[in-house]
Design an enzyme around this catalytic site. Sequence first.
Site, PDB file in Angstrom:
ATOM      1  N   GLU A  35      59.227 -98.245  11.071  1.00 60.24           N
ATOM      2  CA  GLU A  35      59.980 -98.584   9.720  1.00 60.24           C
ATOM      3  C   GLU A  35      58.963 -98.641   8.694  1.00 60.24           C
ATOM      4  OE1 GLU A  35      62.251-102.143   9.522  1.00 60.24           O
ATOM      5  OE2 GLU A  35      63.122-101.646   7.731  1.00 60.24           O
ATOM      6  N   ASN A  87      49.828 -97.920   3.440  1.00 62.56           N
ATOM      7  CA  ASN A  87      50.488 -96.938   2.810  1.00 62.56           C
ATOM      8  C   ASN A  87      51.314 -96.520   3.895  1.00 62.56           C
ATOM      9  OD1 ASN A  87      52.157 -94.803   1.911  1.00 62.56           O
ATOM     10  ND2 ASN A  87      50.293 -94.061   0.189  1.00 62.56           N
ATOM     11  N   ASP A 110      61.161 -98.257  -2.830  1.00 66.36           N
ATOM     12  CA  ASP A 110      60.935 -98.558  -4.108  1.00 66.36           C
ATOM     13  C   ASP A 110      61.236 -97.598  -4.993  1.00 66.36           C
ATOM     14  OD1 ASP A 110      60.231-101.222  -3.502  1.00 66.36           O
ATOM     15  OD2 ASP A 110      57.974-100.904  -3.336  1.00 66.36           O
ATOM     16  N   LYS A 114      60.143 -95.166 -13.516  1.00 59.46           N
ATOM     17  CA  LYS A 114      59.398 -94.465 -14.820  1.00 59.46           C
ATOM     18  C   LYS A 114      58.941 -92.926 -13.984  1.00 59.46           C
ATOM     19  CE  LYS A 114      58.227 -98.528 -16.793  1.00 59.46           C
ATOM     20  NZ  LYS A 114      57.060 -99.457 -16.896  1.00 59.46           N
ATOM     21  N   ASP A 146      70.143 -97.786  -2.685  1.00 62.45           N
ATOM     22  CA  ASP A 146      71.311 -98.217  -3.617  1.00 62.45           C
ATOM     23  C   ASP A 146      71.043 -97.667  -5.081  1.00 62.45           C
ATOM     24  OD1 ASP A 146      69.257 -99.964  -4.610  1.00 62.45           O
ATOM     25  OD2 ASP A 146      70.700-101.628  -4.282  1.00 62.45           O
TER      26      ASP A 146
HETATM   27  C1  SAM Z   1      62.961-102.747  -2.035  1.00 62.65           C
HETATM   28  S1  SAM Z   1      61.966-103.447  -0.419  1.00 62.65           S
HETATM   29  C2  SAM Z   1      63.212-102.960   0.815  1.00 62.65           C
HETATM   30  C3  SAM Z   1      62.771-103.832   2.031  1.00 62.65           C
HETATM   31  C4  SAM Z   1      63.851-103.436   3.236  1.00 62.65           C
HETATM   32  N1  SAM Z   1      63.466-102.342   3.506  1.00 62.65           N
HETATM   33  C5  SAM Z   1      65.338-103.761   2.750  1.00 62.65           C
HETATM   34  O1  SAM Z   1      66.136-102.840   2.840  1.00 62.65           O
HETATM   35  O2  SAM Z   1      65.481-104.923   2.661  1.00 62.65           O
HETATM   36  C6  SAM Z   1      61.022-101.575  -0.516  1.00 62.65           C
HETATM   37  C7  SAM Z   1      59.677-102.225   0.306  1.00 62.65           C
HETATM   38  O3  SAM Z   1      59.124-101.000   0.779  1.00 62.65           O
HETATM   39  C8  SAM Z   1      57.612-101.408   0.404  1.00 62.65           C
HETATM   40  N2  SAM Z   1      56.986 -99.948   0.408  1.00 62.65           N
HETATM   41  C9  SAM Z   1      57.281 -99.055  -0.863  1.00 62.65           C
HETATM   42  N3  SAM Z   1      56.705 -98.093  -0.775  1.00 62.65           N
HETATM   43  C10 SAM Z   1      55.844 -98.203   0.381  1.00 62.65           C
HETATM   44  C11 SAM Z   1      54.897 -97.288   0.963  1.00 62.65           C
HETATM   45  N4  SAM Z   1      54.616 -96.065   0.434  1.00 62.65           N
HETATM   46  N5  SAM Z   1      54.588 -97.663   2.157  1.00 62.65           N
HETATM   47  C12 SAM Z   1      54.657 -99.032   2.886  1.00 62.65           C
HETATM   48  N6  SAM Z   1      55.535 -99.756   2.302  1.00 62.65           N
HETATM   49  C13 SAM Z   1      56.107 -99.456   0.951  1.00 62.65           C
HETATM   50  C14 SAM Z   1      57.691-102.251  -0.588  1.00 62.65           C
HETATM   51  O4  SAM Z   1      56.332-103.179  -0.681  1.00 62.65           O
HETATM   52  C15 SAM Z   1      58.901-103.213  -0.359  1.00 62.65           C
HETATM   53  O5  SAM Z   1      58.388-104.230   0.745  1.00 62.65           O
END
Ligand code: SAM
Length: 203
Positions: A35, A87, A110, A114, A146
């Site tokens: 995940e 990452n 995320d 932008k 979403d």
């Molecule tokens: C909007 S949150 C969603 C969390 C969870 N998956 C949920 O559905 O509740 C997005 C998460 O992905 C992580 N994230 C974003 N880009 C990432 C990347 N390239 N590698 C690892 N984690 C990442 C962020 O730090 C954040 O914790």
Amino acid sequence: MRIRTHTNPLSCIKHFEKLDAVSVFSKFNGKIDFEVGFGQSSFIINHALENNDQLVVGIDVRKKTVDLMQERVNQNNIKNIYLTHGNGSVCLAEMFENESLDNIFIFHPDPWRKARHHKRRLINQDFLAIVQTKLKKDGKVYVSTDVDFLWLEIVQTFDANAKFTRFEDSEFWTNYYQTRWNEISKEKNRQTFFATFCLKNKF
Ligand SMILES: C[S@@+](CC[C@H](N)C(=O)[O-])C[C@H]1O[C@@H](n2cnc3c(N)ncnc32)[C@H](O)[C@@H]1O
């Protein structure tokens, strides 16, 4: 504890050793799910408990998020979860053997709205090239968001890649999928977009 809302994954320069699944989880049955971006969601915990003879690896780019989730894993004495920080794209490329992953979960990545932050979005052709080599032949990628413009971009990215096709898994999305972000979306009456993708001609 306050956790930063967004952390730029591209500023994280951590590298990863190859995963030794048996030394991480001695009862390892050969199945590994991964995940990316578990955040504060319980999905990874529930999934590991439901599948307690397989290994579930999770990564988040936010270190505090990983530390908090590790506490929950320890408190619940869960042995088949391996968490790391960094990452997800780099981790996927470096940590796993080719054709070793059963499922990859990416829920509500995320959006980086932008235009100048566009490169920070996880799902692009470079990422899919790595996914393609790391998935087992019948492996799958589960994706949700979403954010409508991000969903459009995600679908276009998969559709433009000749190696992937859609896989029907309504059972998963109807009865199994539950994340913190998805709960927030429901509370705010936002639509969640989701799909499962698999490799073409691999069945
Ligand atoms: C909007 S949150 C969603 C969390 C969870 N998956 C949920 O559905 O509740 C997005 C998460 O992905 C992580 N994230 C974003 N880009 C990432 C990347 N390239 N590698 C690892 N984690 C990442 C962020 O730090 C954040 O914790």
